[in-house]
Design a protein around this motif. Sequence first.
Motif, PDB file in Angstrom:
ATOM      1  N   PHE A  24       9.808  -5.245   4.732  1.00 35.30           N
ATOM      2  CA  PHE A  24      10.052  -3.936   5.335  1.00 35.30           C
ATOM      3  C   PHE A  24      11.264  -3.248   4.716  1.00 35.30           C
ATOM      4  CE2 PHE A  24       7.152  -5.288   8.709  1.00 35.30           C
ATOM      5  CZ  PHE A  24       6.501  -4.096   9.000  1.00 35.30           C
ATOM      6  N   LYS A  25      12.313  -4.023   4.425  1.00 34.35           N
ATOM      7  CA  LYS A  25      13.505  -3.449   3.791  1.00 34.35           C
ATOM      8  C   LYS A  25      13.150  -2.906   2.410  1.00 34.35           C
ATOM      9  CE  LYS A  25      18.048  -2.796   3.541  1.00 34.35           C
ATOM     10  NZ  LYS A  25      18.163  -2.226   2.209  1.00 34.35           N
ATOM     11  N   ALA A  26      12.305  -3.623   1.679  1.00 37.03           N
ATOM     12  CA  ALA A  26      11.886  -3.174   0.349  1.00 37.03           C
ATOM     13  C   ALA A  26      11.106  -1.865   0.442  1.00 37.03           C
ATOM     14  CB  ALA A  26      11.032  -4.240  -0.319  1.00 37.03           C
ATOM     15  N   ILE A  27      10.225  -1.761   1.445  1.00 38.52           N
ATOM     16  CA  ILE A  27       9.438  -0.535   1.619  1.00 38.52           C
ATOM     17  C   ILE A  27      10.354   0.621   2.011  1.00 38.52           C
ATOM     18  CG2 ILE A  27       7.636   0.582   2.991  1.00 38.52           C
ATOM     19  CD1 ILE A  27       6.325  -2.214   3.256  1.00 38.52           C
ATOM     20  N   GLU A  28      11.282   0.364   2.923  1.00 36.50           N
ATOM     21  CA  GLU A  28      12.213   1.424   3.350  1.00 36.50           C
ATOM     22  C   GLU A  28      13.055   1.923   2.181  1.00 36.50           C
ATOM     23  OE1 GLU A  28      12.625  -0.060   8.024  1.00 36.50           O
ATOM     24  OE2 GLU A  28      14.151  -0.615   6.535  1.00 36.50           O
ATOM     25  N   ASP A  29      13.519   0.994   1.341  1.00 34.12           N
ATOM     26  CA  ASP A  29      14.302   1.400   0.167  1.00 34.12           C
ATOM     27  C   ASP A  29      13.466   2.248  -0.789  1.00 34.12           C
ATOM     28  OD1 ASP A  29      16.456   0.029   1.156  1.00 34.12           O
ATOM     29  OD2 ASP A  29      16.219  -1.720  -0.148  1.00 34.12           O
ATOM     30  N   ARG A 108       1.765  10.395   4.190  1.00 34.20           N
ATOM     31  CA  ARG A 108       0.851  10.192   3.064  1.00 34.20           C
ATOM     32  C   ARG A 108       1.612   9.659   1.845  1.00 34.20           C
ATOM     33  NH1 ARG A 108       0.030  13.306  -1.058  1.00 34.20           N
ATOM     34  NH2 ARG A 108       1.121  15.048  -0.083  1.00 34.20           N
ATOM     35  N   VAL A 109       2.772  10.270   1.570  1.00 36.81           N
ATOM     36  CA  VAL A 109       3.619   9.807   0.462  1.00 36.81           C
ATOM     37  C   VAL A 109       4.069   8.365   0.719  1.00 36.81           C
ATOM     38  CG1 VAL A 109       5.809  10.166  -0.749  1.00 36.81           C
ATOM     39  CG2 VAL A 109       4.408  12.131  -0.064  1.00 36.81           C
ATOM     40  N   ALA A 110       4.442   8.112   1.977  1.00 37.00           N
ATOM     41  CA  ALA A 110       4.929   6.787   2.354  1.00 37.00           C
ATOM     42  C   ALA A 110       3.861   5.724   2.144  1.00 37.00           C
ATOM     43  CB  ALA A 110       5.377   6.792   3.809  1.00 37.00           C
ATOM     44  N   ALA A 111       2.629   6.022   2.531  1.00 35.18           N
ATOM     45  CA  ALA A 111       1.537   5.052   2.415  1.00 35.18           C
ATOM     46  C   ALA A 111       1.292   4.665   0.957  1.00 35.18           C
ATOM     47  CB  ALA A 111       0.266   5.624   3.030  1.00 35.18           C
ATOM     48  N   GLN A 112       1.302   5.668   0.074  1.00 35.38           N
ATOM     49  CA  GLN A 112       1.084   5.396  -1.349  1.00 35.38           C
ATOM     50  C   GLN A 112       2.188   4.499  -1.911  1.00 35.38           C
ATOM     51  OE1 GLN A 112       0.930   9.344  -2.957  1.00 35.38           O
ATOM     52  NE2 GLN A 112      -1.259   9.613  -2.539  1.00 35.38           N
ATOM     53  N   ASN A 113       3.427   4.844  -1.602  1.00 37.49           N
ATOM     54  CA  ASN A 113       4.560   4.069  -2.101  1.00 37.49           C
ATOM     55  C   ASN A 113       4.600   2.676  -1.495  1.00 37.49           C
ATOM     56  OD1 ASN A 113       6.776   5.664  -3.843  1.00 37.49           O
ATOM     57  ND2 ASN A 113       5.685   7.092  -2.519  1.00 37.49           N
ATOM     58  N   ALA A 114       4.269   2.592  -0.200  1.00 40.01           N
ATOM     59  CA  ALA A 114       4.325   1.308   0.496  1.00 40.01           C
ATOM     60  C   ALA A 114       3.378   0.300  -0.132  1.00 40.01           C
ATOM     61  CB  ALA A 114       3.993   1.493   1.973  1.00 40.01           C
TER      62      ALA A 114
END
Length: 355
Positions: A24-29, A108-114
Amino acid sequence: MNEEFIGALKEIVKEKNVSEDFLFKAIEDALVSAYKKNYSKYTNNAQSVKVTINRETGEIHVYAQKKVIDGLWDEITEIELEDAKEIDPRYEEGDIVEIEVTPREFGRVAAQNAKQVVVQRIKEAEKEIIYNEFLEKQHDIITGIVLRKEKDNVFINLGKMETILGPNEQIPSEPYNFNERIKLYIVEVKKNSKGPQVVISRTHPGLVKRLFELEVPEIFTGVVEIKNISREAGSRSKVAVFSHDENVDPMGACVGPKGVRVQNIVDELNNEKIDIIKWSESPEEFISNSLSPAKVLNVEIVDEENKCAKIVVDDSQLSLAIGKEGQNVRLAARLTGWKIDIKSKSQADKENVEA
């Protein structure tokens, strides 16, 4: 991001044995970088941004972090004290205020990056887990399965990874047949860009030592100690042993009932001969023992500082003491750390007469 995605993430955490906080920390970063890249008109690289993900619902919030200043300097990175106190009267100069700036379509941006980050970070985490597992086994024995031979290399399956048994680490007489299970010594565990690299060996003296520890309880418990090993892999090894208990015979313990313990090791090493030598603090006694199976008549320390010794054996024992192509005396010299000059009794007598 939604609850279904969060559920899938948590399943991955369990399946891959990676830390939930790490993921989760990696995704948040990554989402901080995504926000700055995609919404640059609201921000700049100097602004401090924080992204949080609700671990249950997947709800995302983006916060701009601004420092409280008494007198406005930079609208993007700072907030006036008066404005901060309108948000919360407890704010003082120097505090950090978090102001939510979540864009409407940021999900939407978050989902792609995650998704990209999850795949990348899981690979990194798996590499780290494998590296740490093998690092704990460094200088120990592991069982591998022969996969294939390519040129001079043998490819070995170690369970969680594949590695190579190089030409110099192979016992010359061994065939390394497909699907064969063999014991290997882990010489070193390294990190590189492709993941952990495990250096394995069948020729290292450490393999002999670990095999004795597995077969001989007295060595495993520390009653009997292996002082040194000299080895020519696939042909012969000499093992110097010492007992910390005068009631325990170190050589007998290593040989085992009816020779079964040492025979198990010989079998594992493809019939490599093993001489078990009794270690002694006395150089003369240790050198004499090291030339086994030859019987030594006399050991003379010629130069203690440079560790040179002259040995006399019966004429009938000379070839045995030297060994085929000098192997016995060569291994004895390595085992003891002494330079050994062997003479037959008749040679020694002749030199004495001439002197």
